[in-house]
Design a protein around this motif. Structure first.
Motif, PDB file in Angstrom:
ATOM      1  N   LEU B  32       0.787  -1.230   0.000  1.00  0.00           N
ATOM      2  CA  LEU B  32       0.000   0.000   0.000  1.00  0.00           C
ATOM      3  C   LEU B  32       0.831   1.299   0.000  1.00  0.00           C
ATOM      4  N   PRO B  33       1.856   1.425   0.868  1.00  0.00           N
ATOM      5  CA  PRO B  33       2.619   2.697   0.857  1.00  0.00           C
ATOM      6  C   PRO B  33       3.218   2.997  -0.509  1.00  0.00           C
ATOM      7  N   LEU B  36       0.519   3.976  -2.927  1.00  0.00           N
ATOM      8  CA  LEU B  36       0.057   5.357  -2.733  1.00  0.00           C
ATOM      9  C   LEU B  36       1.039   6.357  -3.345  1.00  0.00           C
ATOM     10  N   LEU B  37       2.334   6.110  -3.091  1.00  0.00           N
ATOM     11  CA  LEU B  37       3.355   6.997  -3.662  1.00  0.00           C
ATOM     12  C   LEU B  37       3.328   6.926  -5.183  1.00  0.00           C
ATOM     13  N   ALA B  40       0.450   8.930  -6.397  1.00  0.00           N
ATOM     14  CA  ALA B  40       0.647  10.374  -6.251  1.00  0.00           C
ATOM     15  C   ALA B  40       1.694  10.921  -7.213  1.00  0.00           C
ATOM     16  N   PHE B  41       2.782  10.187  -7.390  1.00  0.00           N
ATOM     17  CA  PHE B  41       3.910  10.774  -8.124  1.00  0.00           C
ATOM     18  C   PHE B  41       4.111  10.209  -9.533  1.00  0.00           C
TER      19      PHE B  41
END
Lengths: 421, 303
Positions: B32-33, B36-37, B40-41
């Motif tokens: 998940l982390p 998410l990154l 976003a990026f």
């Protein structure tokens, strides 16, 4: 025991990714954070560049200015950030687009039309007595339409500079003043293993410093008077490009420099093989030629004498605290405050009331004398797009792939299409 | 009775049950982390870029929706087609060149011998060298009177700078591209070569196969997955070539080395025509995707 261990493992297994997710969330939240400026005290953020080449001296100058200003204006804090010259428009454009631009920024005239929608006109904060104190060259160079878009803090000139050693080596004692003079030097220099001229045709270079001076000298202009089309393809433009093409064809200028810009120390200019140039300035060549060997001449005369000079100006961007930023800009622009920046960088004042910064310096006196012949380049919104389509066509002509007429005609068609868009 | 080995993939059984599901959930939490990154990026900006290509977004922001106008403009822009041609020519030269040099050097250094690790490290050095820095040196190498031009003179060719020549400038840039990338390819192929059972080559040697036959019929087929990977990576990198062009030629002479990413850069960061720049980016993405699919159908069809 095993059960406890198993539960701990499970707890850890769930906790670790959750913690990592939370940290990632914090990181993302940080990316979108606001500036968080505190209230009560006015603040100004300024972006500048190493105007003084020695970055330590440049930083010391701005630190001194900030200290002096904050002492006089205790309710305003100023932060000056120095960025590299390279790709400055990329950084500034991106920052403005993302709402993270500075309050004040150092700009030169050919940047102003592009940023005009984001700039607070200087008329909103420039005192009337200061405005009337600027030289015509300085003020006109930062005026787009009816708006003054920057507060000039320095001026510069790119005259013709010649290497005295080269002239002595070929037994030539007169320096060129006209197109014909320079042309006459071509074969003579070539016979002795020198180049009469160094011309930079790399498309990454601004044409303001390279082709446009020749165009102006021929009596031509980049844009038509109404700015709705280009004018560089008229007979004056063809004459200028034909003149330059002959230098390349005859080997009177280094051919490699038509396409690339090596580091200066790798060029014939630095190696003492070039008689004259207007695409480098005295401070560039001084370490290689020696100050005593730099001969400053007025820009060449064709129909007229014209060269490129620029104006360094501070512009206020929209969103700034107008009062605080205006005070800061007006403070820096005072002749006594701008003097150290001008002198440190080898430039000249933008105001008529300023002291002569170089009373005993013959070289700088000679450069200063050429300032009235300088032109800061076209102040049109599409000036850079026009350069973008013109520069490759100039290269094509200089390399003999197209005639000067055809190259300029093709560039004009593309440029007019850009302007019409 | 012949024993037929069960294919590896059939030996793996999908596990099910509450324990497996719990493990899967924990696994997803770990992912998940990063996910998410990535959203976003990577994914977010990519989607924003596609959306921007349908607007006339400029510096002042707040661009309005203009439909497919940017793509129509792209279609009618001769500079785009010229840049596409230059990009394709560069790719056609640089990708096979990089792969060929990578294969050659991987073959030379795959067996351990005295100093082999030093050679591998030296060959990898260009990958970790700043290309902008290296390009500055290559400007001198290719300049008139520089080592390359002088060497050309020795073999009877004109001693002019390749960077000033409208036909030779792209090959010159491709050479720099090959120089900067072959170390990475060599590393990938070396790793794959280490996995090739030595018995296969030894058996072929016993049967009288020469070096070329061993390479052609034993090594090369085993390298196919790595070659497919390299082809996709190198093609993508070549389509995005920018820094060497920016530093060495500025797209010249006369736009002879003006690539798609250079056009994107000019449109976006020189002229602040961000919507049009985004449209160029979308076209570049589509092109890269199509080429990768073709490569998948040809080189990578068995994987």
């Amino acid at each position: 025991m095993t059960l406890i261990h198993h539960r701990r493992s499970r707890t850890r297994a769930v906790a670790v990714p959750l913690l990592a997710t939370a940290l990632a969330g914090v990181a993302l939240a940080g990316c979108g954070g606001s500036d968080g400026a505190g209230g009560g005290k006015g603040s100004v953020t300024m972006w500048t560049y190493p105007v003084i080449f020695d970055e330590a001296k440049n930083e010391a100058y701005w630190d001194g200015m900030v200290e002096k200003f904050e002492k006089q204006n205790k309710d305003i804090s100023v932060k000056v950030e120095t960025y590299p010259w390279a790709d400055r428009d990329t950084a500034l454009g991106t920052a403005i687009a993302s709402g993270k631009g500075p309050d004040v920024v150092y700009l030169v005239p050919d940047q102003l039309p592009k940023y005009a929608p984001n700039i607070v006109p200087a008329g909103d904060y420039m005192p009337a007595d200061a405005k009337s104190d600027y030289t015509d060259f300085a003020l006109e160079s930062v005026t787009v339409g009816d708006d003054v878009l920057g507060t000039p803090i320095l001026t510069s000139a790119n005259p013709l500079i010649c290497d005295k050693r080269v002239f002595e080596a070929v037994g030539e004692d007169s320096y060129p003043e006209t197109w014909d003079d320079l042309k006459a030097l071509g074969p003579k220099m070539k016979d002795e293993g020198y180049y009469a001229l160094s011309y930079t045709g790399d498309t990454a270079q601004t044409l303001n410093m390279t082709f446009y001076p020749l165009l102006w000298q021929a009596g031509g202009e980049v844009f038509a008077e109404d700015g709705e089309s280009v004018a560089f393809d008229d007979p004056a433009g063809v004459e200028a490009l034909t003149y330059l093409t002959e230098f390349v064809e005859e080997g009177w200028t280094p051919k490699d420099l038509v396409t690339t810009t090596p580091n200066l120390e790798q060029t014939p200019v630095a190696k003492g093989k070039v008689a004259c140039t207007w695409t480098n300035v005295a401070t560039d060549v001084e370490p290689f030629w020696g100050r005593e060997n730099i001969v400053v001449q007025p820009p060449l005369t064709g129909e007229e004498s014209a060269g490129y000079g620029t104006v360094g100006a501070l512009s206020m961007l929209k969103g700034a605290d107008t009062e605080a930023a205006g005070k800061w800009i007006n403070f820096v622009a005072r002749p006594e405050n701008a003097a150290d920046l001008e002198k440190g960088a080898g430039y000249f004042p933008a105001r008529t009331s300023a002291d002569d910064l170089y009373p005993d310096d013959q070289l700088q006196q000679a450069v200063a004398a050429t300032l009235p012949s300088m032109n800061a380049g076209p102040l049109e919104e599409k000036a850079r797009e026009v350069m973008g389509v013109l520069a490759p066509e100039l290269q094509a002509a200089l390399l003999g792939k197209k005639s000067p007429e055809d190259a300029l005609k093709a560039a004009a068609e593309a440029a007019d299409a850009q302007i019409a868009r | 009775m012949a024993v037929v080995a069960e294919p590896t993939r059939n030996r793996r059984r999908r596990r099910s049950g509450p324990h497996a599901r719990r493990e899967a959930r924990i696994g997803l939490l770990f992912v998940l982390p990063c996910f998410l990154l990535f959203l976003a990026f990577r994914f977010g900006p990519a989607v924003a870029g596609v959306l921007m290509s349908f607007t006339d977004y400029t510096l002042t922001g707040g661009g309005s929706f203009i439909g497919a106008d940017n793509f129509t403009r792209l279609k009618d822009d001769p500079l785009f087609w010229d840049a596409l041609k230059v990009t394709v020519v560069y790719t056609v030269l640089a990708v096979p060149g990089t792969i060929a040099v990578s294969v050659g050097l991987a073959l030379l250094t795959r067996r351990a011998f005295r100093g082999s690790k030093v050679f591998r490290s030296v060959f990898f050095l260009p990958v970790v060298t700043s290309l902008v820095l290296a390009a500055t040196v290559f400007v001198w190498i290719f300049s008139t009177g520089g080592p390359w031009s002088t060497a050309m003179g020795w073999i009877g060719l004109p001693e002019e700078s390749w960077l000033s020549h409208d036909t030779l400038v792209v090959p010159a840039l491709a050479l720099v591209g090959i120089w900067s990338r072959f170390g990475y390819g060599m590393l990938i192929l070396l790793a794959r070569m280490q996995d090739i059972p030595r018995e296969l080559e030894e058996a072929a040697l016993t049967d009288g196969a020469g070096p070329w036959q061993r390479f052609r019929y034993i090594v090369l087929p085993q390298l196919r997955p790595a070659l497919f990977f390299l082809a996709v990576i190198e093609t993508t990198a070549s389509f995005q070539v920018f820094d060497a062009v920016y530093t060495m030629t500025g797209g010249g002479p006369a736009n002879s080395s003006y690539t798609l990413v250079f056009q994107l850069y000019d449109a976006g960061f020189k002229y602040f025509d961000l919507g049009y720049a985004a449209a160029i980016g979308v076209a570049l993405f589509a092109l890269t995707l199509v080429v990768a699919l073709i490569q998948r159908l040809t080189i990578g069809k068995e994987d």
